[in-house]
Design a protein around this motif. Sequence first.
Motif, PDB file in Angstrom:
ATOM      1  N   ALA A 235       0.829  -1.207   0.000  1.00 49.84           N
ATOM      2  CA  ALA A 235       0.000   0.000   0.000  1.00 49.84           C
ATOM      3  C   ALA A 235       0.860   1.252   0.000  1.00 49.84           C
ATOM      4  O   ALA A 235       0.573   2.219  -0.729  1.00 49.84           O
ATOM      5  N   VAL A 236       1.910   1.260   0.811  1.00 47.79           N
ATOM      6  CA  VAL A 236       2.786   2.441   0.880  1.00 47.79           C
ATOM      7  C   VAL A 236       3.434   2.694  -0.480  1.00 47.79           C
ATOM      8  O   VAL A 236       3.485   3.845  -0.947  1.00 47.79           O
ATOM      9  N   VAL A 237       3.905   1.643  -1.122  1.00 46.65           N
ATOM     10  CA  VAL A 237       4.530   1.795  -2.440  1.00 46.65           C
ATOM     11  C   VAL A 237       3.527   2.366  -3.442  1.00 46.65           C
ATOM     12  O   VAL A 237       3.829   3.286  -4.212  1.00 46.65           O
ATOM     13  N   ALA A 238       2.316   1.827  -3.445  1.00 45.33           N
ATOM     14  CA  ALA A 238       1.296   2.283  -4.402  1.00 45.33           C
ATOM     15  C   ALA A 238       0.882   3.727  -4.134  1.00 45.33           C
ATOM     16  O   ALA A 238       0.685   4.513  -5.062  1.00 45.33           O
TER      17      ALA A 238
ATOM     18  N   ILE B 265      -7.788   7.194  -7.782  1.00 41.70           N
ATOM     19  CA  ILE B 265      -8.628   6.123  -7.229  1.00 41.70           C
ATOM     20  C   ILE B 265      -7.766   4.935  -6.832  1.00 41.70           C
ATOM     21  O   ILE B 265      -7.985   4.304  -5.780  1.00 41.70           O
ATOM     22  N   ILE B 266      -6.765   4.626  -7.652  1.00 46.55           N
ATOM     23  CA  ILE B 266      -5.850   3.531  -7.312  1.00 46.55           C
ATOM     24  C   ILE B 266      -5.133   3.830  -6.001  1.00 46.55           C
ATOM     25  O   ILE B 266      -4.976   2.962  -5.134  1.00 46.55           O
ATOM     26  N   GLY B 267      -4.694   5.074  -5.834  1.00 45.75           N
ATOM     27  CA  GLY B 267      -4.037   5.461  -4.588  1.00 45.75           C
ATOM     28  C   GLY B 267      -4.958   5.327  -3.396  1.00 45.75           C
ATOM     29  O   GLY B 267      -4.545   4.859  -2.320  1.00 45.75           O
ATOM     30  N   LEU B 268      -6.224   5.725  -3.558  1.00 43.69           N
ATOM     31  CA  LEU B 268      -7.181   5.638  -2.460  1.00 43.69           C
ATOM     32  C   LEU B 268      -7.464   4.185  -2.090  1.00 43.69           C
ATOM     33  O   LEU B 268      -7.513   3.823  -0.913  1.00 43.69           O
TER      34      LEU B 268
ATOM     35  N   VAL C  54      -4.595  10.614   2.138  1.00 49.24           N
ATOM     36  CA  VAL C  54      -4.756  10.084   0.774  1.00 49.24           C
ATOM     37  C   VAL C  54      -6.110  10.493   0.202  1.00 49.24           C
ATOM     38  O   VAL C  54      -6.230  10.813  -0.988  1.00 49.24           O
ATOM     39  N   MET C  55      -7.137  10.505   1.042  1.00 47.30           N
ATOM     40  CA  MET C  55      -8.470  10.917   0.586  1.00 47.30           C
ATOM     41  C   MET C  55      -8.469  12.356   0.090  1.00 47.30           C
ATOM     42  O   MET C  55      -9.017  12.661  -0.976  1.00 47.30           O
ATOM     43  N   GLN C  56      -7.851  13.265   0.845  1.00 47.49           N
ATOM     44  CA  GLN C  56      -7.852  14.655   0.404  1.00 47.49           C
ATOM     45  C   GLN C  56      -7.020  14.816  -0.864  1.00 47.49           C
ATOM     46  O   GLN C  56      -7.329  15.652  -1.713  1.00 47.49           O
ATOM     47  N   HIS C  57      -5.980  14.024  -1.023  1.00 48.39           N
ATOM     48  CA  HIS C  57      -5.215  14.063  -2.278  1.00 48.39           C
ATOM     49  C   HIS C  57      -6.074  13.623  -3.450  1.00 48.39           C
ATOM     50  O   HIS C  57      -6.093  14.256  -4.512  1.00 48.39           O
ATOM     51  N   ALA C  58      -6.818  12.530  -3.243  1.00 50.92           N
ATOM     52  CA  ALA C  58      -7.653  12.007  -4.325  1.00 50.92           C
ATOM     53  C   ALA C  58      -8.788  12.964  -4.679  1.00 50.92           C
ATOM     54  O   ALA C  58      -9.154  13.106  -5.847  1.00 50.92           O
TER      55      ALA C  58
ATOM     56  N   ALA D 211       3.572   6.056  -5.301  1.00 50.75           N
ATOM     57  CA  ALA D 211       3.643   6.083  -6.766  1.00 50.75           C
ATOM     58  C   ALA D 211       2.518   6.907  -7.387  1.00 50.75           C
ATOM     59  O   ALA D 211       2.647   7.381  -8.518  1.00 50.75           O
ATOM     60  N   THR D 212       1.419   7.084  -6.669  1.00 54.73           N
ATOM     61  CA  THR D 212       0.270   7.824  -7.220  1.00 54.73           C
ATOM     62  C   THR D 212       0.067   9.160  -6.511  1.00 54.73           C
ATOM     63  O   THR D 212      -1.016   9.731  -6.560  1.00 54.73           O
ATOM     64  N   ALA D 213       1.106   9.661  -5.848  1.00 50.81           N
ATOM     65  CA  ALA D 213       0.945  10.826  -4.981  1.00 50.81           C
ATOM     66  C   ALA D 213       1.085  12.160  -5.690  1.00 50.81           C
ATOM     67  O   ALA D 213       0.952  13.201  -5.052  1.00 50.81           O
ATOM     68  N   GLY D 214       1.355  12.176  -6.990  1.00 48.26           N
ATOM     69  CA  GLY D 214       1.509  13.447  -7.688  1.00 48.26           C
ATOM     70  C   GLY D 214       0.228  14.254  -7.686  1.00 48.26           C
ATOM     71  O   GLY D 214      -0.852  13.699  -7.911  1.00 48.26           O
ATOM     72  N   PRO D 215       0.290  15.563  -7.454  1.00 54.88           N
ATOM     73  CA  PRO D 215      -0.923  16.381  -7.402  1.00 54.88           C
ATOM     74  C   PRO D 215      -1.621  16.534  -8.747  1.00 54.88           C
ATOM     75  O   PRO D 215      -2.772  16.951  -8.791  1.00 54.88           O
ATOM     76  N   SER D 216      -0.934  16.201  -9.827  1.00 54.06           N
ATOM     77  CA  SER D 216      -1.525  16.376 -11.158  1.00 54.06           C
ATOM     78  C   SER D 216      -1.959  15.054 -11.783  1.00 54.06           C
ATOM     79  O   SER D 216      -2.192  14.978 -12.988  1.00 54.06           O
ATOM     80  N   GLU D 217      -2.056  14.009 -10.970  1.00 53.43           N
ATOM     81  CA  GLU D 217      -2.457  12.705 -11.503  1.00 53.43           C
ATOM     82  C   GLU D 217      -3.909  12.738 -11.951  1.00 53.43           C
ATOM     83  O   GLU D 217      -4.724  13.520 -11.438  1.00 53.43           O
ATOM     84  N   ASP D 218      -4.255  11.841 -12.908  1.00 53.60           N
ATOM     85  CA  ASP D 218      -5.631  11.792 -13.378  1.00 53.60           C
ATOM     86  C   ASP D 218      -6.509  11.049 -12.360  1.00 53.60           C
ATOM     87  O   ASP D 218      -6.020  10.517 -11.359  1.00 53.60           O
ATOM     88  N   ASN D 219      -7.816  11.033 -12.636  1.00 51.87           N
ATOM     89  CA  ASN D 219      -8.766  10.477 -11.665  1.00 51.87           C
ATOM     90  C   ASN D 219      -8.530   8.997 -11.402  1.00 51.87           C
ATOM     91  O   ASN D 219      -8.627   8.533 -10.264  1.00 51.87           O
TER      92      ASN D 219
END
Length: 821
Positions: free
Chosen positions: A400-403, A418-421, A769-773, A406-414
């Motif tokens: 989970a930490v790795v994922a 969701i994968i990060g969440l 993670v929720m607020q990021h998503a 890996a998806t923590a960029g602020p400009s990632e797509d939806n």
Amino acid sequence: MPRELLAHKGRLAMTLLAIALGVAATVASWVAADSVATSLAGTKTRGDVGVAVRAADASTTMSSSTAKRLRGLPGVQRVHEVVVGKAGLIGRDGKLVAATTVLDRAGTNWDDSGRFTLTDGRAPRGPGEIAIGRTEAGKSGLGVGDRTTVLLSDGRARDAVVSGLFDYVSLGPRSGDGADPVPAVAYDRESARALLGERLSRVELVVQSGVDPDAVVRAALGVGYVVSTGSELAAAAAAESDDTARELRETLLPLAAIALLVGMVVIANTFTMLVTQRTRQFALLRAIGAKRRQIRVAVVAEALVLGLVGGTIGTLIGIGLGPVLLAVMRPGDDLGYTVSPVAVLLGYAVAVVVTVVAASGAARRAALVPPMAALRADAVVPKDVLVRRSALGSGLVVAAVVAVVATAGPSEDNLTRIIGLLSALVGAAGVLLLAPALAVLLFRPLLGLARRHGGSAVRLGVRNAARDPRRTAGTATAITVGLGLICAFGLLSATFATLIASTTRANVPAGTTVLQPAAGGASVLSPSELDKVRATPGVSRAAASRDKIVPISYPGGRTERKISAIEPDALGTVLTPTLTAGVADLRRGVVISQNQADMLGLGLGAPITLVPDPRTPINTTIVGIYEATELGASIFYDVALAPAPLRDQLTIIYASGPTARTALGEGFAQRPDVTVTDREGLVAQGIEAQRLAFALLYAMFGVAIVIAVFGVVNTLALSVMERTREIGVLRAIGASRALVKRTIRVESIVISLFGALLGVTLGLAVGAVMQHAMFGQHLWDITVPIGVILTSLTGIVVAAVVAALWPAAKAAKTDVLAAIG
């Protein structure tokens, strides 16, 4: 089996309550949704209208001449003209009455079409009389014969006497395209045309049997009109009620599922402890010939009985809570209360399934007890079980930490967000599996501190909590889930509030005055209000945004976004977005937020098409990018490019000037339909709105915490049972009853705080993670809800003390001779 269940009535009661509360939340949610759906479906509708005709868009004008043409068509028996316009009702307190319908469509004309059902008084007969909706009458305190004021478009106001009260019978749905909204005020026909406007909202036709109204109307009027038959409108109304009920269920049932999840943890832990305590009993049964299947069936049968009894209690509680939930979710609505057989069956199904599933693991372990276990005095938890559990939990947490990273960029797509969440939720499950190992790590140093610095009660209480990490972790996990959710959504709420404040302050200068429709929602201001602002002494500059969510096209595809039509000179004056690239010149193109540009893969010079009106798409390019979060993200474009109808629908007016705030406050003092505020007022409004939105979540999570507390009571009660001899020995060597009670209280507090601390840590991590998503921020751009955390921890300590009262009293009453005999 019945003897085993009834042997410990207190334990039985706590387990039943854990089941019942989860079931009650589910049944109450279903009943509330059913009641809304049944009330809407049972709402009286008009069946005598053959067809309704309305303009396809604002470019087509419907007037009395249109109605006259329709009246002369073959097969048309009656024609009714419907006028709709702005009408804000002022109550006895001088404030604007919150109407069912948006203010700009709250006024109409009285007629004998069947739209109105008089409940008191009579129909209006002149410009000085109005009829008002019965709901609005209740909110305003007005009655037949009372004098009031009605606010009209362009800042006009007219006094009128209430001649009657009515209920409204809609034709078709009450919202969306072609809706028949419920009016708050009705004038007679001539007064309505004079005060609300000549333009017709729609024309209703009653036709002879066998006539095809659609063909007749289209032949007479041609294109530019939308023709709907009575049956089509009735079907649309039914679909609207179904959608409303579905949305309510989708909102409430996931929250009820959380309560059920916590209940399942409590039940599973209770059955695990019961099986552990009855190891010798099961071993003796195996020794005298009982098969594994018989042992497993016996435990499942106990769970089934508990599920049925708990389901009965929970269903009854849920039925009783339904009206309360309706009052919270739909305040002011006149709704009937409906309890369907589905709701009752759902309650029993949920209770039985949850209880049996929760007990299945314990049943399996009971069946695996070997006959030789009857020779052991104490039950032993196999170490390999804890090792496997810890290994699996560690693997999930690492993955989970790795994922998440890996998806923590602020400009990632939806999809990436969701994968990060989902990864965060997987990590949370891993932490729950690791709970026994974490308990060992925490309690070892805590035991050392207790031995060196604690009194007898503290030493004994901590030792009791630490002696079985698996049991302690199982009890604490229920608290962890409930408190983790509270902290996660508390962080989300606090971060949201911070975003509201920071985004508003970044884009609105401190000296800007803000005017908004007081009715809120989809209400708008008119150009006359903007003209008045500009003409007010002390106002040096004024502009207005016209916000709308519309389709947009860009090189990477199509989507929907909020766009704001505004005067070009507004950017840099009454609004000050911080540019990260390009220029804020709306005459050359659009200005888009950085967040949106990143998500859509757009940069300076990229072509983009805005579609506020399908007939006149706006093809333009991006000339500027400004800094904003998703909360404040918008695409600004020149108001001159907006369709004419949209230019007249002002969402917010911004004004600046040395004395603008004072001058506009005085200028609109007699306009309760317009709110005059400033930047900080805008911030406060946004924060209050989001606070109310989270209130229901906290209430439902509170139910989960209550269920978790019952789990603590169960654990302590069962722990007292298995330590009867130990407690008896303590009493025999001089321990007082007060010491025994304090020991149980300490144990309760230690277990509860372990679950609480784990819940806070887990909740903050998942909340980040929720607020990021949801908001597109960095994981560390969070606002920690200190107040929520402190309140929760204090509440947990109080609950732990309360939870220990009964088990402590039970332990203190232990018969010394019987215990050591």
